[in-house]
Motif scaffolding. Structure first.
Motif, mmCIF file in Angstrom:
data_model
loop_
_atom_site.group_PDB
_atom_site.id
_atom_site.type_symbol
_atom_site.label_atom_id
_atom_site.label_comp_id
_atom_site.label_asym_id
_atom_site.label_seq_id
_atom_site.Cartn_x
_atom_site.Cartn_y
_atom_site.Cartn_z
ATOM 1 N N LEU A 163 0.817 -1.207 -0.048
ATOM 2 C CA LEU A 163 0.050 0.091 0.040
ATOM 3 C C LEU A 163 1.047 1.263 0.118
ATOM 4 C CD1 LEU A 163 -2.940 -1.083 2.502
ATOM 5 C CD2 LEU A 163 -3.138 -0.555 0.029
ATOM 6 N N ALA A 164 2.132 1.275 0.380
ATOM 7 C CA ALA A 164 2.974 2.282 0.572
ATOM 8 C C ALA A 164 3.760 2.393 -0.785
ATOM 9 C CB ALA A 164 3.867 2.101 1.894
ATOM 10 N N GLY A 210 -12.440 16.738 -15.922
ATOM 11 C CA GLY A 210 -12.006 17.600 -17.286
ATOM 12 C C GLY A 210 -10.719 17.337 -17.444
ATOM 13 N N GLU A 211 -10.228 18.002 -18.621
ATOM 14 C CA GLU A 211 -8.765 18.177 -18.871
ATOM 15 C C GLU A 211 -8.287 19.376 -17.863
ATOM 16 O OE1 GLU A 211 -7.989 18.391 -23.217
ATOM 17 O OE2 GLU A 211 -8.795 16.938 -23.459
ATOM 18 N N ASP A 212 -6.777 19.273 -17.898
ATOM 19 C CA ASP A 212 -6.296 20.167 -17.199
ATOM 20 C C ASP A 212 -6.588 20.033 -15.587
ATOM 21 O OD1 ASP A 212 -4.898 21.474 -19.108
ATOM 22 O OD2 ASP A 212 -5.567 23.607 -18.908
ATOM 23 N N ARG A 213 -6.865 19.025 -15.100
ATOM 24 C CA ARG A 213 -7.027 18.496 -13.937
ATOM 25 C C ARG A 213 -6.037 17.611 -13.381
ATOM 26 N NH1 ARG A 213 -10.734 21.560 -14.988
ATOM 27 N NH2 ARG A 213 -12.936 21.381 -13.932
ATOM 28 N N THR A 214 -5.602 17.511 -11.991
ATOM 29 C CA THR A 214 -4.646 16.687 -11.282
ATOM 30 C C THR A 214 -5.456 15.749 -10.509
ATOM 31 O OG1 THR A 214 -2.637 18.385 -11.603
ATOM 32 C CG2 THR A 214 -2.484 16.462 -10.191
ATOM 33 N N VAL A 215 -5.228 14.448 -10.942
ATOM 34 C CA VAL A 215 -5.860 13.714 -10.069
ATOM 35 C C VAL A 215 -4.901 12.958 -8.934
ATOM 36 C CG1 VAL A 215 -7.492 11.662 -9.794
ATOM 37 C CG2 VAL A 215 -7.774 13.326 -11.614
ATOM 38 N N ILE A 216 -5.490 12.689 -7.798
ATOM 39 C CA ILE A 216 -4.420 12.390 -6.758
ATOM 40 C C ILE A 216 -5.020 11.244 -6.066
ATOM 41 C CG2 ILE A 216 -2.866 12.706 -4.776
ATOM 42 C CD1 ILE A 216 -2.404 15.726 -6.090
ATOM 43 N N ASP A 217 -4.366 10.057 -6.005
ATOM 44 C CA ASP A 217 -4.719 8.948 -4.681
ATOM 45 C C ASP A 217 -3.879 9.549 -3.454
ATOM 46 O OD1 ASP A 217 -6.475 8.040 -6.173
ATOM 47 O OD2 ASP A 217 -5.424 6.275 -6.735
ATOM 48 N N VAL A 218 -4.691 9.737 -2.296
ATOM 49 C CA VAL A 218 -4.065 10.082 -1.072
ATOM 50 C C VAL A 218 -4.391 8.814 -0.329
ATOM 51 C CG1 VAL A 218 -3.788 11.300 1.040
ATOM 52 C CG2 VAL A 218 -4.527 12.179 -1.323
ATOM 53 N N THR A 219 -3.281 8.272 0.242
ATOM 54 C CA THR A 219 -3.272 6.682 1.238
ATOM 55 C C THR A 219 -2.889 6.959 2.545
ATOM 56 O OG1 THR A 219 -3.011 5.648 -0.961
ATOM 57 C CG2 THR A 219 -2.770 4.304 1.302
ATOM 58 N N PHE A 220 -3.699 6.815 3.326
ATOM 59 C CA PHE A 220 -3.201 7.200 4.783
ATOM 60 C C PHE A 220 -3.718 5.694 5.577
ATOM 61 C CE2 PHE A 220 -7.638 8.064 6.171
ATOM 62 C CZ PHE A 220 -8.087 8.613 5.061
ATOM 63 N N VAL A 267 -7.332 -3.763 5.699
ATOM 64 C CA VAL A 267 -6.681 -4.835 4.852
ATOM 65 C C VAL A 267 -5.633 -5.378 5.472
ATOM 66 C CG1 VAL A 267 -5.374 -4.822 2.681
ATOM 67 C CG2 VAL A 267 -7.142 -2.891 2.759
ATOM 68 N N GLY A 268 -5.478 -6.671 5.685
ATOM 69 C CA GLY A 268 -4.486 -7.596 6.079
ATOM 70 C C GLY A 268 -4.204 -6.871 7.809
ATOM 71 N N GLY A 269 -5.486 -6.742 8.359
ATOM 72 C CA GLY A 269 -5.315 -6.324 9.829
ATOM 73 C C GLY A 269 -5.185 -4.820 9.770
ATOM 74 N N LEU A 270 -4.954 -4.118 8.757
ATOM 75 C CA LEU A 270 -4.511 -2.695 9.006
ATOM 76 C C LEU A 270 -5.602 -1.819 8.692
ATOM 77 C CD1 LEU A 270 -0.917 -2.637 7.348
ATOM 78 C CD2 LEU A 270 -1.299 -2.466 9.618
ATOM 79 N N GLN A 271 -5.763 -0.771 9.296
ATOM 80 C CA GLN A 271 -6.947 0.160 8.785
ATOM 81 C C GLN A 271 -6.204 1.222 7.800
ATOM 82 O OE1 GLN A 271 -9.426 2.889 10.460
ATOM 83 N NE2 GLN A 271 -10.795 1.151 9.915
ATOM 84 N N VAL A 272 -6.855 1.244 6.653
ATOM 85 C CA VAL A 272 -6.243 2.017 5.554
ATOM 86 C C VAL A 272 -7.291 2.734 5.028
ATOM 87 C CG1 VAL A 272 -4.994 1.892 3.362
ATOM 88 C CG2 VAL A 272 -4.671 0.281 4.874
ATOM 89 N N GLY A 273 -6.828 4.058 4.677
ATOM 90 C CA GLY A 273 -7.850 4.872 3.824
ATOM 91 C C GLY A 273 -7.365 5.407 2.640
ATOM 92 N N ARG A 274 -8.104 5.566 1.673
ATOM 93 C CA ARG A 274 -7.919 6.091 0.387
ATOM 94 C C ARG A 274 -8.740 7.209 -0.155
ATOM 95 N NH1 ARG A 274 -4.874 2.202 -4.075
ATOM 96 N NH2 ARG A 274 -2.697 2.579 -3.187
ATOM 97 N N MET A 275 -8.151 8.104 -0.625
ATOM 98 C CA MET A 275 -9.079 9.185 -1.109
ATOM 99 C C MET A 275 -8.608 9.817 -2.413
ATOM 100 S SD MET A 275 -10.050 12.951 0.823
ATOM 101 C CE MET A 275 -10.862 12.143 2.354
ATOM 102 N N ARG A 276 -9.449 9.860 -3.497
ATOM 103 C CA ARG A 276 -8.868 10.373 -4.438
ATOM 104 C C ARG A 276 -9.468 11.801 -4.832
ATOM 105 N NH1 ARG A 276 -9.394 6.835 -10.269
ATOM 106 N NH2 ARG A 276 -7.574 5.932 -8.926
ATOM 107 N N ILE A 277 -8.624 12.543 -4.858
ATOM 108 C CA ILE A 277 -8.853 14.114 -5.034
ATOM 109 C C ILE A 277 -8.615 14.721 -6.174
ATOM 110 C CG2 ILE A 277 -8.880 14.504 -2.514
ATOM 111 C CD1 ILE A 277 -6.039 15.661 -2.949
ATOM 112 N N GLU A 278 -9.193 15.861 -6.554
ATOM 113 C CA GLU A 278 -9.004 16.519 -7.970
ATOM 114 C C GLU A 278 -8.530 17.818 -7.622
ATOM 115 O OE1 GLU A 278 -11.140 16.316 -11.895
ATOM 116 O OE2 GLU A 278 -11.929 17.789 -10.541
ATOM 117 N N LEU A 279 -7.307 18.355 -8.208
ATOM 118 C CA LEU A 279 -6.900 19.742 -8.147
ATOM 119 C C LEU A 279 -7.041 20.230 -9.518
ATOM 120 C CD1 LEU A 279 -3.653 19.302 -6.219
ATOM 121 C CD2 LEU A 279 -5.863 19.171 -5.316
ATOM 122 N N PRO A 280 -7.343 21.714 -9.697
ATOM 123 C CA PRO A 280 -7.567 22.322 -10.894
ATOM 124 C C PRO A 280 -6.102 22.376 -11.515
ATOM 125 C CG PRO A 280 -7.845 23.836 -9.179
ATOM 126 C CD PRO A 280 -7.661 22.554 -8.427
ATOM 127 N N GLY A 281 -5.753 22.462 -12.705
ATOM 128 C CA GLY A 281 -4.513 22.641 -13.375
ATOM 129 C C GLY A 281 -3.929 21.360 -13.473
#
Ligand SMILES: Nc1ncnc2c1ncn2[C@@H]1O[C@H](COP(=O)(O)OP(=O)(O)O)[C@@H](O)[C@H]1O
Ligand SMILES: [Mg+2]
Length: 343
Positions: free
Chosen positions: A235-236, A255-265, A296-310
């Motif tokens: 996961l890391a 849309g275009e010109d966007r940055t999509v990021i997966d944040v895992t914690f 997952v495998g006994g660990l608490q994991v969070g994931r978030m997909r976020i979008e930034l303009p540009g």
């Protein structure tokens, strides 16, 4: 506990050579449940059969509990006896149970004990103890045909434990079972792993199986291991195929010109304040495209997909900010930039 190095298996059939294993280096630690995933034909069954020397490897070594099994397999009759002893310490569970239909449940479990030369009294004591362990004490006198699939697999597991193995190998043990029975069998494997300190190597093609019981996982493709690690390590790992299969988050760019990021914690880390801080500090609007929290495998994991303009180039500073907060960041759909980010 289990180490393979350079493990290679080439089958020769009808003049053709098929390389089922192509230099597999796998390490399973003591007391761990390790899941091997891969499509049909990837070489998973060959791997497991080579680990207990049911199949002779073409090259490479297999070490189980500190003993080099491949070295034993190559030598004379005395080594042959040592190899049989070593193999009796490796339990094997099969997809189709492989029970003898003319023998009772108890007699099926006693079979490996007969081969080990145990006395009748000892066999019967051990078999009943094992049937109790897998929750089938009351079915000792039944025949396989009188059992459900899940019960048959419990017998298969009890039989695999007869030689007091340190290692249990399981090849698709649950793929002939319905989802509910699958869960109960997996729970049993997990319990045995904990109670007996068993090291388990299990083969599956279902991600859910890995998610619910495995400490570590390896992905096989074309006879090679292309990814492996503890669930936490995977996961890391930015861009890990296994991690995104274990823990998918959906969401497409708006849309275009966007940055999509997966944040895992992991664990307690809360992303919410970080996201709003990011928004305030850089004065940008952030959209949340998808989010999930899971174990997952006994660990608490969070994931978030976020979008930034540009585009990504415009967001280097905010992305750096997120990384500084100790969050794992995967930039979606920008392979060369993902690599750069992984440094
Ligand atoms: N006994 C065999 N003889 C010839 N080819 C085999 C044999 N067993 C497996 N293979 C081939 O080796 C490859 C890997 O098979 P296998 O280990 O069963 O993969 P998996 O369990 O991942 O489906 C496949 O191409 C398969 O056809
Ligand atoms: Mg197979």
């Amino acid at each position: 506990m289990i180490t393979t190095s350079g493990l290679t298996k080439v089958y020769r059939s009808r003049g053709r050579e098929i390389t089922a294993l192509d230099g597999v280096d796998l390490h399973v630690r003591e007391g761990e449940v390790c899941g091997v995933i891969g499509q049909s034909g990837a070489g998973k069954s060959s791997l497991i059969r080579c680990v207990n020397l049911l199949e002779r490897p073409t090259a490479g070594t297999v070490t189980v509990a500190g003993q080099d099994l491949t070295a034993l397999a190559g030598r004379g009759p005395r080594a042959g006896k040592e190899l049989r002893q070593a193999r009796s310490r490796i339990g094997m569970v099969f997809q189709h149970f492989n029970l003898l239909s003319t023998r009772t449940v108890q007699d099926n479990v006693e079979l490996p004990l007969e081969i080990l030369g145990k006395s009748g009294k000892e066999r019967s004591r051990k078999a009943l103890e094992l049937l109790d362990l897998v929750g089938l004490a009351d079915r000792a006198g039944a025949y396989p045909a009188q059992l459900s699939g899940g019960q048959k697999q419990r017998v298969g597991i009890a039989r695999a434990l007869a030689g007091d193995p340190k290692v249990l190998l399981s090849d698709e043990a649950t793929s002939a079972l319905d989802p509910e029975t699958t869960r109960s069998i997996l729970q049993l494997l997990r319990d045995l792993n904990r109670q007996l300190g068993l090291t388990v190597l299990l083969i599956t093609h279902e991600m859910d199986v890995v998610k619910s019981v495995c400490d570590s996982a390896a992905l096989m493709e074309n006879g090679r291991i292309v990814e492996s690690g503890t669930v936490g390590e995977l996961l890391a790992t930015p861009g890990s195929e296994l991690a995104s299969a274990l823990f998918p988050v959906g969401g497409e760019a708006t849309g275009e010109d966007r940055t999509v990021i997966d944040v895992t914690f992991h664990g307690e880390a809360a992303t919410q304040p970080v996201i709003s801080q990011l928004s305030r500090t850089y004065n940008i609007d952030i959209s949340i495209l998808g989010a999930a929290i899971d174990t997952v495998g006994g660990l608490q994991v969070g994931r978030m997909r976020i979008e930034l303009p540009g585009r990504y180039e415009d967001n280097v500073v905010p992305v750096g900010f997120l990384r500084e907060q100790g969050l794992q960041i995967d930039v979606v759909g920008a392979p060369q930039l993902v690599k750069e980010g992984a440094k």
